[in-house]
Design an enzyme around this catalytic site. Structure first.
Site, mmCIF file in Angstrom:
data_model
loop_
_atom_site.group_PDB
_atom_site.id
_atom_site.type_symbol
_atom_site.label_atom_id
_atom_site.label_comp_id
_atom_site.label_asym_id
_atom_site.label_seq_id
_atom_site.Cartn_x
_atom_site.Cartn_y
_atom_site.Cartn_z
ATOM 1 N N ASP A 213 7.984 4.528 -13.594
ATOM 2 C CA ASP A 213 7.800 6.173 -14.176
ATOM 3 C C ASP A 213 8.352 5.908 -15.435
ATOM 4 O OD1 ASP A 213 6.809 8.556 -13.291
ATOM 5 O OD2 ASP A 213 8.709 9.313 -13.484
ATOM 6 N N THR A 214 7.727 6.966 -16.281
ATOM 7 C CA THR A 214 8.092 7.345 -17.633
ATOM 8 C C THR A 214 8.448 8.575 -17.801
ATOM 9 O OG1 THR A 214 7.068 5.158 -18.536
ATOM 10 C CG2 THR A 214 7.557 6.826 -20.148
#
Length: 184
Positions: free
Chosen positions: A67-68
């Protein structure tokens, strides 16, 4: 080298892993993403939840989830709700430094690892006309912070401090090191 599962349908993560020479299957995770809270905790929790949700179905396999998040000050900038929200985000990023955190979870029969990497990005000053043109491309609509550093959004990026691939969605060095340990 054994195959693994990427719990993401991110084209950027697919590109990065292929570039590194990995062979994998893509099984998009249906885990619910969090969009509020302390940014590092949100990114790490989302990455783990994505990996775990897929791993529950494929317990024999190694599963990677990521996840960014984009952070301006202490504010988490998720994916824009609509074009107006994307414009507001990009106007807020104009001329400023912000950080990008990518968290990665790898769950395998050999063990589990959860890590993250942070990069700093400086936007040049951008005007509303440029932002409007960029939004018309559709590119910012499914990206954290409303831009893609590997796409047309690159024209706004003046500097990157840290791993460019962290901004793109997968920190290369750390991911490769942990995958090697858990796959070999």
């Amino acid at each position: 080298m054994r195959f693994f599962i990427l719990a993401s349908q991110s084209k950027r993560r697919v590109e990065i892993l292929k570039m590194l020479g990995y062979h994998f299957f893509v099984v998009p995770s249906l885990a619910q993403e969090r969009n509020e809270g302390e940014p590092l905790i949100v990114a790490r929790r989302n990455a783990y939840d994505k990996a775990f949700k897929v791993w529950k179905e494929y317990k024999f396999a190694t599963v990677l989830g990521a996840d960014t998040v984009v952070v301006l000050g202490n504010k988490l900038l998720g994916k824009p709700r609509d074009e107006e929200h994307a414009k507001a985000m990009l106007l807020n990023l104009s001329g400023k430094w912000h950080k990008v955190i990518t968290a990665v979870a790898i769950i395998s029969p050999k063990g589990r690892v959860l890590f993250h990497d942070t990069a700093w990005v400086k936007f040049r000053n951008i005007d509303e006309g440029e932002i409007d043109e960029y939004i018309k491309t559709g590119e910012p609509m499914d990206k954290a912070g409303a831009y893609a550093v590997q796409g047309q959004g690159a024209k706004f990026v003046e500097k990157v401090r840290g791993d460019f691939y962290t901004v793109m969605g997968l920190p290369v060095v750390k991911t490769d090191l942990f995958l090697r340990r858990l796959l070999d």
